[in-house]
Structure formats: C-alpha cells, structure tokens
Design an enzyme around this catalytic site. Structure first.
Site, PDB file in Angstrom:
ATOM      1  N   MET A   1      42.820  33.576  45.428  1.00  9.60           N
ATOM      2  CA  MET A   1      42.131  33.723  46.719  1.00  9.60           C
ATOM      3  C   MET A   1      41.651  35.146  47.008  1.00  9.60           C
ATOM      4  O   MET A   1      41.378  35.478  48.159  1.00  9.60           O
ATOM      5  CB  MET A   1      43.050  33.247  47.857  1.00  9.60           C
ATOM      6  CG  MET A   1      43.300  31.733  47.833  1.00  9.60           C
ATOM      7  SD  MET A   1      41.777  30.737  47.765  1.00  9.60           S
ATOM      8  CE  MET A   1      41.107  31.096  49.383  1.00  9.60           C
TER       9      MET A   1
ATOM     10  N   ARG B   1      40.380  47.389  46.245  1.00  5.82           N
ATOM     11  CA  ARG B   1      40.083  46.220  45.411  1.00  5.82           C
ATOM     12  C   ARG B   1      39.831  46.658  43.971  1.00  5.82           C
ATOM     13  O   ARG B   1      40.232  45.980  43.031  1.00  5.82           O
ATOM     14  CB  ARG B   1      38.860  45.477  45.946  1.00  5.82           C
ATOM     15  CG  ARG B   1      39.134  44.690  47.205  1.00  5.82           C
ATOM     16  CD  ARG B   1      37.942  43.849  47.630  1.00  5.82           C
ATOM     17  NE  ARG B   1      38.196  43.259  48.940  1.00  5.82           N
ATOM     18  CZ  ARG B   1      38.608  42.001  49.133  1.00  5.82           C
ATOM     19  NH1 ARG B   1      38.785  41.190  48.118  1.00  5.82           N
ATOM     20  NH2 ARG B   1      38.835  41.552  50.348  1.00  5.82           N
TER      21      ARG B   1
ATOM     22  N   THR C   1      30.462  34.529  38.970  1.00 10.84           N
ATOM     23  CA  THR C   1      29.498  35.634  38.993  1.00 10.84           C
ATOM     24  C   THR C   1      29.865  36.547  40.152  1.00 10.84           C
ATOM     25  O   THR C   1      30.654  36.151  41.026  1.00 10.84           O
ATOM     26  CB  THR C   1      28.071  35.096  39.196  1.00 10.84           C
ATOM     27  OG1 THR C   1      28.049  34.327  40.406  1.00 10.84           O
ATOM     28  CG2 THR C   1      27.625  34.229  38.036  1.00 10.84           C
TER      29      THR C   1
ATOM     30  N   ASN D   1      36.113  29.245  37.684  1.00  7.67           N
ATOM     31  CA  ASN D   1      36.805  28.932  38.943  1.00  7.67           C
ATOM     32  C   ASN D   1      36.586  27.467  39.293  1.00  7.67           C
ATOM     33  O   ASN D   1      35.611  26.852  38.853  1.00  7.67           O
ATOM     34  CB  ASN D   1      36.243  29.807  40.069  1.00  7.67           C
ATOM     35  CG  ASN D   1      36.892  29.516  41.411  1.00  7.67           C
ATOM     36  OD1 ASN D   1      38.128  29.404  41.499  1.00  7.67           O
ATOM     37  ND2 ASN D   1      36.094  29.375  42.452  1.00  7.67           N
TER      38      ASN D   1
ATOM     39  N   LEU E   1      36.800  38.985  43.629  1.00  8.66           N
ATOM     40  CA  LEU E   1      36.878  39.936  42.515  1.00  8.66           C
ATOM     41  C   LEU E   1      35.646  40.844  42.517  1.00  8.66           C
ATOM     42  O   LEU E   1      34.533  40.404  42.810  1.00  8.66           O
ATOM     43  CB  LEU E   1      36.982  39.164  41.199  1.00  8.66           C
ATOM     44  CG  LEU E   1      38.286  38.350  41.083  1.00  8.66           C
ATOM     45  CD1 LEU E   1      38.141  37.228  40.071  1.00  8.66           C
ATOM     46  CD2 LEU E   1      39.455  39.264  40.741  1.00  8.66           C
TER      47      LEU E   1
ATOM     48  N   HIS F   1      36.057  25.379  42.827  1.00 12.46           N
ATOM     49  CA  HIS F   1      35.826  25.552  44.265  1.00 12.46           C
ATOM     50  C   HIS F   1      35.830  24.176  44.919  1.00 12.46           C
ATOM     51  O   HIS F   1      35.187  23.245  44.407  1.00 12.46           O
ATOM     52  CB  HIS F   1      34.474  26.251  44.483  1.00 12.46           C
ATOM     53  CG  HIS F   1      34.155  26.449  45.929  1.00 12.46           C
ATOM     54  ND1 HIS F   1      34.747  27.432  46.680  1.00 12.46           N
ATOM     55  CD2 HIS F   1      33.329  25.778  46.768  1.00 12.46           C
ATOM     56  CE1 HIS F   1      34.284  27.362  47.918  1.00 12.46           C
ATOM     57  NE2 HIS F   1      33.426  26.364  48.006  1.00 12.46           N
TER      58      HIS F   1
HETATM   59  N1  NHR Z   1      35.164  36.544  42.917  1.00 19.37           N
HETATM   60  C1  NHR Z   1      33.861  36.578  42.589  1.00 19.37           C
HETATM   61  N2  NHR Z   1      33.323  37.791  42.372  1.00 19.37           N
HETATM   62  N3  NHR Z   1      33.079  35.482  42.493  1.00 19.37           N
HETATM   63  C2  NHR Z   1      33.601  34.277  42.748  1.00 19.37           C
HETATM   64  O1  NHR Z   1      32.814  33.206  42.630  1.00 19.37           O
HETATM   65  C3  NHR Z   1      34.974  34.158  43.098  1.00 19.37           C
HETATM   66  C4  NHR Z   1      35.737  35.332  43.182  1.00 19.37           C
HETATM   67  C5  NHR Z   1      37.092  35.266  43.555  1.00 19.37           C
HETATM   68  C6  NHR Z   1      37.668  34.061  43.873  1.00 19.37           C
HETATM   69  C7  NHR Z   1      37.517  31.616  44.272  1.00 19.37           C
HETATM   70  C8  NHR Z   1      36.825  31.190  45.604  1.00 19.37           C
HETATM   71  C9  NHR Z   1      37.117  29.750  45.964  1.00 19.37           C
HETATM   72  O2  NHR Z   1      37.305  28.924  45.085  1.00 19.37           O
HETATM   73  C10 NHR Z   1      36.900  32.896  43.820  1.00 19.37           C
HETATM   74  C11 NHR Z   1      35.577  32.930  43.416  1.00 19.37           C
HETATM   75  C12 NHR Z   1      38.645  33.397  48.080  1.00 19.37           C
HETATM   76  C13 NHR Z   1      37.593  33.921  48.824  1.00 19.37           C
HETATM   77  C14 NHR Z   1      37.849  34.902  49.937  1.00 19.37           C
HETATM   78  O3  NHR Z   1      37.069  35.019  50.871  1.00 19.37           O
HETATM   79  C15 NHR Z   1      36.302  33.516  48.496  1.00 19.37           C
HETATM   80  C16 NHR Z   1      36.081  32.637  47.466  1.00 19.37           C
HETATM   81  C17 NHR Z   1      37.137  32.137  46.715  1.00 19.37           C
HETATM   82  C18 NHR Z   1      38.426  32.515  47.024  1.00 19.37           C
HETATM   83  N4  NHR Z   1      38.963  35.695  49.866  1.00 19.37           N
HETATM   84  C19 NHR Z   1      39.371  36.682  50.856  1.00 19.37           C
HETATM   85  C20 NHR Z   1      39.186  38.105  50.320  1.00 19.37           C
HETATM   86  O4  NHR Z   1      39.018  38.993  51.168  1.00 19.37           O
HETATM   87  C21 NHR Z   1      40.829  36.529  51.189  1.00 19.37           C
HETATM   88  C22 NHR Z   1      41.139  35.179  51.773  1.00 19.37           C
HETATM   89  C23 NHR Z   1      42.646  34.903  51.830  1.00 19.37           C
HETATM   90  O5  NHR Z   1      43.465  35.708  51.362  1.00 19.37           O
HETATM   91  O6  NHR Z   1      42.988  33.815  52.305  1.00 19.37           O
HETATM   92  O7  NHR Z   1      39.276  38.339  49.094  1.00 19.37           O
HETATM   93  O8  NHR Z   1      37.071  29.378  47.154  1.00 19.37           O
END
Ligand code: NHR
Length: 204
Positions: free
Chosen positions: A76, A51, A127, A93, A79, A95
C-alpha cells in the site's frame, strides 16, 4: 501471496517465491512465509525519513534475492519513479478494480457509487503513474442490489487469488511479453479474462 505460492507449488512449476518483503511489522504474510520455509524480510517504511530512502533500501533488499519478478500483493505504499524504473517490466501489481476504471483507493465504494453492474480486479505491470500500467489479466464479478463495499470485496477476493496466481504461473513459465506499443502478450494463452462460475453451473 499465499495463493501465488500455493499455485506455483500445485501446478508443479519450476519457479519459487524466493522471498516475501513487507513494509509493516504486523503483515501476516511475514509469519506465514517463515512457517513455509520462505525468506521473509521487514523493511519498515516508518523507519525512513523519505520515500526515496525507503525505496532505495527496499530495492537493495529485493536485489539481494535476485528475483526475476517482483509481485506487489496488498502493498500500500506508492513507489517512486526510481524504484519502478529499477524493476522496469519486472514489477507487477493487482488492483481491485477493472482498470482504467477506479484507480486509487476505496475502489469497491467507487464502483458502488458509479452504479456499475460489473466489478473486478486487474493484474498489471507497474509504471510510475499509479494504477496505469499495461494490463496482463482481469477478473470480473457481478454487483448485486444489496452490496456494500465489504460484500463486494468478499465476492472479488477469490477471483483476485485465481487471477494473480494464474499470472504468476505465466510469468514463471516465461510466457509474458510486452510489445513495442507496450501491450501485453501471453504466449499460448488466448483468454486473459476470468470469472468464477456461479453456484449450480455445471461443467460440460
Ligand atoms: N507505485 C507505483 N509507482 N505505481 C503503481 O501502479 C503502484 C505503486 C504502489 C502500489 C498498488 C496500488 C493498488 O493496488 C500500487 C501500485 C496504494 C496507494 C496509495 O495511495 C495507491 C495505489 C496502490 C496502493 N498509498 C498511500 C501512499 O501515500 C498510502 C495509503 C495507505 O497507507 O493506506 O503511499 O491499489
């Protein structure tokens, strides 16, 4: 993303979407951006072993465009703290829930399982704690008796477009600020809650 590009254009705001960056090759936004004369770049997360490696390249690509703000739209991948801190107070973002309710995935299913009668979306600063940043604006929709996660998502999507497009305009106009307690203020704007009028509602 399209709603944001179109709102900035339609409202005649002196700001542009300088680039669209996606992490998957098949993201429809890449082709749409190129068709509309916007730079589009792919940084495929699958090509990176960690990552941290992916986020470092993503930040390098974004920095080259020198944006004031970075708006996640359907992005998705969680970060890393390093990435979030690099773009501190410039990373936003949307949500699909009324945060702090229902962080994480499958938010429409979560809302139906909880029995809430209002659902919505939240535009927030990002954040390191996922889905927990300062709230800029929210939009609501009613939950109906026969809703499925899909029908609820379909009802919410136009509200998401309205709310995020409006926030993009406020950011572009330099109205959005965070105070010492990390609460959001939008200069000259008293209402940051949105709903779409039901069919038949008459304008005054
Ligand atoms: N990163 C941080 N640090 N903080 C946030 O508030 C973030 C972020 C990255 C993305 C969008 C969020 C949403 O709107 C977002 C907010 C994906 C996941 C997740 O679990 C969580 C939150 C959001 C988006 N992703 C998995 C992962 O392992 C993969 C899931 C998939 O590929 O379908 O990264 O909902």
């Amino acid at each position: 993303m399209r709603a944001i590009v179109q709102a900035l254009h339609t409202q005649g705001i002196q700001a542009q979407v300088c680039a669209v960056v996606a992490n998957t090759r098949d993201a429809p936004g890449l082709a749409w951006a190129r068709d509309h004369g916007i730079e589009a770049t792919l940084v495929a997360h699958a090509d990176y072993a960690s990552r941290e490696g992916f986020d470092r390249e993503l930040a390098r690509v974004i920095d080259a465009y020198q944006p004031h703000y970075v708006l996640l739209a359907g992005f998705m991948r969680i970060l890393t703290e390093g990435f979030v801190e690099h773009f501190r107070d410039r990373l936003v973002n949307i949500h699909p829930s009324l945060l702090p309710l229902f962080p994480g995935l499958h938010t429409h299913r979560q809302a139906l399982d909880a029995g809430v009668q209002w659902h919505g979306c939240t535009v927030h600063f990002v954040t390191p704690a996922v889905d927990h940043g300062p709230i800029i604006a929210q939009g609501v929709v009613p939950v109906l008796a026969d809703d499925t996660p899909e029908s609820l998502a379909d009802r919410l999507l136009p509200v998401e477009h309205q709310v995020y497009a409006q926030v993009a305009c406020w950011l572009a106009e330099g109205r959005v600020a965070l105070d010492a307690s990390r609460r959001v203020h939008v200069r000259g704007i008293s209402t940051r809650s949105f709903m779409i009028a039901p069919p038949g509602a008459q304008a005054e």
